[in-house]
Design a protein around this motif. Structure first.
Motif, short mmCIF file in Angstrom:
data_model
loop_
_atom_site.label_atom_id
_atom_site.label_comp_id
_atom_site.label_asym_id
_atom_site.label_seq_id
_atom_site.Cartn_x
_atom_site.Cartn_y
_atom_site.Cartn_z
N LEU A 1 4.25 0.44 11.69
CA LEU A 1 3.40 1.63 11.51
C LEU A 1 2.50 1.48 10.29
N HIS A 2 2.98 0.79 9.24
CA HIS A 2 2.10 0.58 8.09
C HIS A 2 0.88 -0.26 8.50
N LEU A 3 1.11 -1.25 9.36
CA LEU A 3 -0.02 -2.04 9.89
C LEU A 3 -0.93 -1.16 10.73
N TYR A 4 -0.30 -0.42 11.63
CA TYR A 4 -1.01 0.45 12.58
C TYR A 4 -1.84 1.50 11.82
N HIS A 5 -1.29 1.99 10.71
CA HIS A 5 -2.01 3.00 9.92
C HIS A 5 -3.07 2.37 9.02
N GLY A 6 -3.19 1.05 9.06
CA GLY A 6 -4.22 0.38 8.27
C GLY A 6 -3.88 0.28 6.80
N MET A 7 -2.59 0.19 6.46
CA MET A 7 -2.20 0.22 5.06
C MET A 7 -1.79 -1.14 4.49
N VAL A 8 -1.82 -2.17 5.32
CA VAL A 8 -1.42 -3.50 4.84
C VAL A 8 -2.67 -4.38 4.74
N CYS B 1 14.15 4.65 2.15
CA CYS B 1 13.93 4.07 3.48
C CYS B 1 12.70 4.70 4.12
N VAL B 2 11.70 5.00 3.30
CA VAL B 2 10.46 5.61 3.80
C VAL B 2 9.29 4.66 3.63
N GLY B 3 9.04 4.24 2.39
CA GLY B 3 7.86 3.42 2.13
C GLY B 3 6.62 4.29 2.08
N CYS B 4 5.45 3.64 2.13
CA CYS B 4 4.22 4.42 2.01
C CYS B 4 4.00 5.21 3.29
N GLU B 5 3.58 6.42 3.12
CA GLU B 5 3.29 7.31 4.23
C GLU B 5 1.79 7.46 4.35
N ALA B 6 1.25 7.22 5.53
CA ALA B 6 -0.19 7.39 5.73
C ALA B 6 -0.55 8.86 5.62
N GLN C 1 -5.80 2.80 4.20
CA GLN C 1 -5.69 4.25 4.22
C GLN C 1 -5.15 4.75 2.88
N ALA C 2 -5.55 5.94 2.51
CA ALA C 2 -4.89 6.59 1.38
C ALA C 2 -3.49 6.98 1.84
N GLY C 3 -2.57 7.12 0.94
CA GLY C 3 -1.23 7.48 1.35
C GLY C 3 -0.42 8.02 0.20
N THR C 4 0.85 8.25 0.47
CA THR C 4 1.70 8.84 -0.57
C THR C 4 2.96 7.99 -0.77
N ALA C 5 3.55 8.17 -1.93
CA ALA C 5 4.81 7.50 -2.24
C ALA C 5 5.82 8.55 -2.70
#
Ligand code: NAD
Ligand code: ZN
Length: 378
Positions: free
Chosen positions: A39-46, A251-256, A272-276
């Motif tokens: 999902l991190h890939l899918y959300h464009g965060m990697v 067990c969350v990681g970055c959230e889009a 993408q911007a995201g939260t921690a």
């Protein structure tokens, strides 16, 4: 499958992967899963996730072809393949740090090679496909024991070892209170595995009710929705006599969040911007001198860690990609002897051709989805 850009994946015909090195094998994939990491890939965060690449680092299958130097596998073997690509010979692999292999991804500063996880993780194509090239085939792939259900085996490629390692890195001691942020497959497995270390309480926090309910039943833990709380940190302090939890596990990681695209350092990579938030909560709700274990994956923009609090509280932070190969013998035994039931996490089975729907479903946390398995038709 093929990545087309943030929130866009599709199935497409691609050339058959070839043996490129004498230690390679080609595996015909029989099952592959979608992971929260995808999902991190899918959300464009990697960073450096290239259009046209194939995701998928959780897969099992049948050995179709082997390179001339492969000794431990033969054509026809049913194998489970750890998500880490590891050479087995470098300094890191020799220490059991198979997630940090140097040879499989020499250009990166930290992470070892990972199937289908962008060029930051070596640029290997992944297993959400009919066939996949597996490098260092004598190192990672493990023949599935004949009495093991392939649905259990596919979860041993990542979810079970990562959940276990999350608990292990927490250094949980008898009587401890353990708080796990995230009731996805990884958090639920971490909660279940935490009990191996003898805590008195295991608490899981999420905001998706069906996942909290699932976690309660599957991992015998307390489960709370953070949307019902004014402040999760205060809630967790209150329930631990104001000391804080002994161990917190992210067990969350970055959230889009949102759809704003940013450029970094003038490079073409779009992220993408995201939260921690979960990590901030973990650090702020663990007791002084406590341990924070992080398996949630973060991209470069996440320098929002309350580092002053880490210092003031004298915390120990442990984080890593799971070392699947190191943990496999122990975890296979747990499954075979009935102490772990990985396939109990699988809620959805989707033909590979419907990959776009499967990603949408898993990303949106709808339809009571915990873990999705993609089934290729070949
Ligand atoms: P998932 O997306 O299914 O689950 C994440 C859960 O966190 C969701 O249920 C979501 O509702 C919840 N959540 C979101 N924000 C939260 C918050 N602030 N507090 C508490 N919960 C929150 O993903 P997954 O498959 O369970 O994976 C979880 C993480 O583990 C991902 O970051 C993934 O990349 C990472 N991971 C790491 C490794 C490793 O080796 N280190 C391996 C596999 C997965
Ligand atoms: Zn995964």
């Amino acid at each position: 499958m093929e990545y087309r850009g943030p929130y866009r994946v599709r199935t497409v015909e691609k050339p058959m992967p070839q043996i490129l090195h004498p230690e390679d094998a080609i595996i015909r994939v029989t099952r592959s899963c979608i992971c929260g990491s995808d999902l991190h890939l899918y959300h464009g965060m990697v960073p450096d996730t290239r259009v046209g690449s194939t995701f998928g680092h959780e897969f099992v299958g049948v050995v179709e072809e082997i390179g001339p130097l492969v000794q431990k596998l033969k054509v026809g073997d049913q194998v489970l393949v750890p998500f880490n690509i590891a050479c087995g010979k470098c300094n890191f692999c020799k220490q059991g740090l198979f997630g940090n292999c140097h040879e499989s991804n020499p250009m990166a500063t930290a992470v070892g090679g990972i199937f289908g996880y962008s060029h930051t993780a070596g640029g290997y194509d992944g297993g959400q496909a009919e066939y996949v090239r597996v490098p260092y085939a004598d190192v990672g792939p493990t023949v599935i024991p004949p009495d093991m259900d392939p649905d259990d085996a596919v979860l041993l490629t990542d979810v079970v070892p990562t959940g276990y390692q999350a608990a292990e890195m927490g250094g949980i001691k008898e009587g401890d209170t353990v708080v796990i942020f995230g009731a996805g497959p990884i958090g639920i497995m971490a909660a279940r595995c935490a009990w191996f270390f003898g805590p008195s309480r295991v608490i899981i926090i999420d905001h998706v009710d069906y996942r909290l309910e699932f976690a309660k039943n599957y991992a015998y833990c307390e489960a709370y929705n953070f949307k019902d709380m004014e402040d999760p940190v205060v809630f967790l302090k209150k329930t631990t006599d104001w000391y804080g939890a002994d161990v917190c596990i992210d067990c969350v990681g970055c959230e889009a969040e949102g759809n704003s695209l940013q450029t970094f350092s003038g490079k073409v990579t779009l992220m993408q911007a995201g939260t921690a938030t979960a990590l901030q909560w973990a650090i702020n709700s663990v007791k002084k001198g406590g341990i924070v274990s992080i398996v949630g994956v973060y991209g470069p923009p996440f320098n929002l860690i309350p580092i002053g609090n880490v210092l003031n509280k004298g915390l120990t932070i442990r984080a890593n990609q799971a070392s699947v190969k190191r943990l496999l013998p122990k975890l296979i035994a747990h499954v075979q002897e009935g102490r772990l039931n990985p396939k109990g996490l699988i809620t959805h089975r989707v033909p590979l051709e419907e990959v776009a729907d499967a990603y949408r479903l898993f990303s949106s946390k709808l339809d009571n989805c915990i873990k999705t398995v993609l089934i290729p038709s070949a």
